[in-house]
Design a protein around this motif. Structure first.
Motif, mmCIF file in Angstrom:
data_model
loop_
_atom_site.group_PDB
_atom_site.id
_atom_site.type_symbol
_atom_site.label_atom_id
_atom_site.label_comp_id
_atom_site.label_asym_id
_atom_site.label_seq_id
_atom_site.Cartn_x
_atom_site.Cartn_y
_atom_site.Cartn_z
ATOM 1 N N ARG A 61 0.813 -1.219 0.000
ATOM 2 C CA ARG A 61 0.000 0.000 0.000
ATOM 3 C C ARG A 61 0.843 1.263 0.000
ATOM 4 N N ASP A 62 2.005 1.209 0.681
ATOM 5 C CA ASP A 62 2.783 2.446 0.807
ATOM 6 C C ASP A 62 3.820 2.602 -0.300
ATOM 7 N N LEU A 63 3.709 1.755 -1.353
ATOM 8 C CA LEU A 63 4.724 1.825 -2.412
ATOM 9 C C LEU A 63 4.746 3.205 -3.073
ATOM 10 N N GLU A 64 3.580 3.703 -3.393
ATOM 11 C CA GLU A 64 3.522 5.003 -4.073
ATOM 12 C C GLU A 64 4.162 6.082 -3.201
ATOM 13 N N TRP A 65 3.814 6.040 -1.902
ATOM 14 C CA TRP A 65 4.357 7.032 -0.973
ATOM 15 C C TRP A 65 5.875 6.931 -0.918
ATOM 16 N N ARG A 66 6.388 5.656 -0.886
ATOM 17 C CA ARG A 66 7.837 5.490 -0.795
ATOM 18 C C ARG A 66 8.547 5.957 -2.057
ATOM 19 N N ARG A 68 7.467 8.286 -4.134
ATOM 20 C CA ARG A 68 7.445 9.755 -4.171
ATOM 21 C C ARG A 68 8.510 10.344 -3.253
ATOM 22 N N LYS A 69 8.652 9.700 -2.069
ATOM 23 C CA LYS A 69 9.636 10.176 -1.107
ATOM 24 C C LYS A 69 11.051 10.060 -1.667
ATOM 25 N N ALA A 70 11.317 8.905 -2.312
ATOM 26 C CA ALA A 70 12.652 8.673 -2.876
ATOM 27 C C ALA A 70 12.958 9.672 -3.981
ATOM 28 N N VAL A 71 11.948 9.953 -4.810
ATOM 29 C CA VAL A 71 12.150 10.910 -5.907
ATOM 30 C C VAL A 71 12.425 12.299 -5.341
ATOM 31 N N ARG A 72 11.643 12.663 -4.289
ATOM 32 C CA ARG A 72 11.862 13.973 -3.678
ATOM 33 C C ARG A 72 13.265 14.088 -3.116
#
Ligand code: ZN
Length: 252
Positions: A61-66, A68-72
């Motif tokens: 579930r948190d893949l998208e969040w992770r 986005r965080k990595a890209v940021r």
């Protein structure tokens, strides 16, 4: 229909790719042929096995969040302060300005020296702070607020003092990058002009000969104390710059 005729069509039959006439012919054959029926049953078994829920990959579930965080994190600028939206807009201009400054140095002197590059960076930092109409990350004249604000942002303790009584009110502070290292910047006002004072730990490699300079119309003045190097940049006159340096040396 014989087994030889049916055999190559069984897979297509199972996948419902045959026309009605051919499908009926295969069905007629399957009713009387155990071998071809077994082949179709194998197809069914394989199909069922591949549809098993355990083979379907569901992303956490948190893949998208992770992601986005990595890209940021990757896209983060080297600077320690947080870029606000209007600052993104200012970046290309600042980059062009820095490039133009470096270029003019290179053209005029036949190759920039380390001192030239540093002066260019200091003036660029000063001009950039004025262009974005936001010279400070922490805006306050309270030295007791500004000093702890630098904790964790730079690995040294810059002396922070308000010289309002001497005509140099403290506007605030920010962190900038000069020569690839973080610099604490104290911003003062002198009448309607801003003075940026860049501060970093003194290094052996630094030229001690260069004390003041005029660059692109701006005055730069260097002094040192308490193991720190100070560079003031402004368009105020040299005498005012010297006054500010003396005030720093008195409190340092
Ligand atoms: Zn058969």
């Amino acid at each position: 229909m014989s087994c030889e005729q049916a055999s190559p069509l069984l897979s297509a039959y199972f996948d419902r790719e045959l026309d009605v006439a051919k499908s009926l012919e295969i069905e007629g054959h399957l009713r009387e042929c155990e071998r071809c029926t077994a082949v179709v049953k194998q197809h069914e078994a394989l199909h069922d096995a591949l549809s098993a829920p355990s083979l379907v990959f569901a992303p956490p579930r948190d893949l998208e969040w992770r992601l986005r965080k990595a890209v940021r994190r990757e896209a983060k600028p080297r600077s320690l302060f947080v870029l606000q939206p209007w600052r993104w807009a200012a970046l290309p201009v600042a980059a062009m300005l820095a490039a133009a400054l470096s270029w003019s140095v290179a053209v005029n002197r036949g190759g920039p020296s380390a001192d030239d590059l540093m002066l260019a960076e200091l003036v660029s930092g000063h001009v950039r702070s004025l262009m974005v109409d936001h010279a400070v990350d922490i805006a306050t004249s309270d030295q007791h607020t500004v000093k702890p604000w630098f904790n964790g942002k730079v690995d040294f303790a810059p002396p922070v003092a308000d010289f309002k009584a001497n005509g140099f009110p403290l506007v605030g502070g920010r962190v900038d990058y000069i020569g690839g290292r973080p610099a604490a910047v104290l911003v003062y006002k002198r009448n309607q002009h801003f003075v940026n004072v860049f501060i970093w730990p003194a290094g052996k490699e630094e030229s001690q000969a260069l004390r003041n300079a005029t660059y692109q119309g701006y005055h730069l003045l260097r002094w040192s104390g308490s193991g720190l190097t100070f560079w003031a940049v402004s368009d105020v006159n040299s005498a005012d710059m010297e006054s500010l340096a003396r005030l720093f040396q008195e409190v340092g």
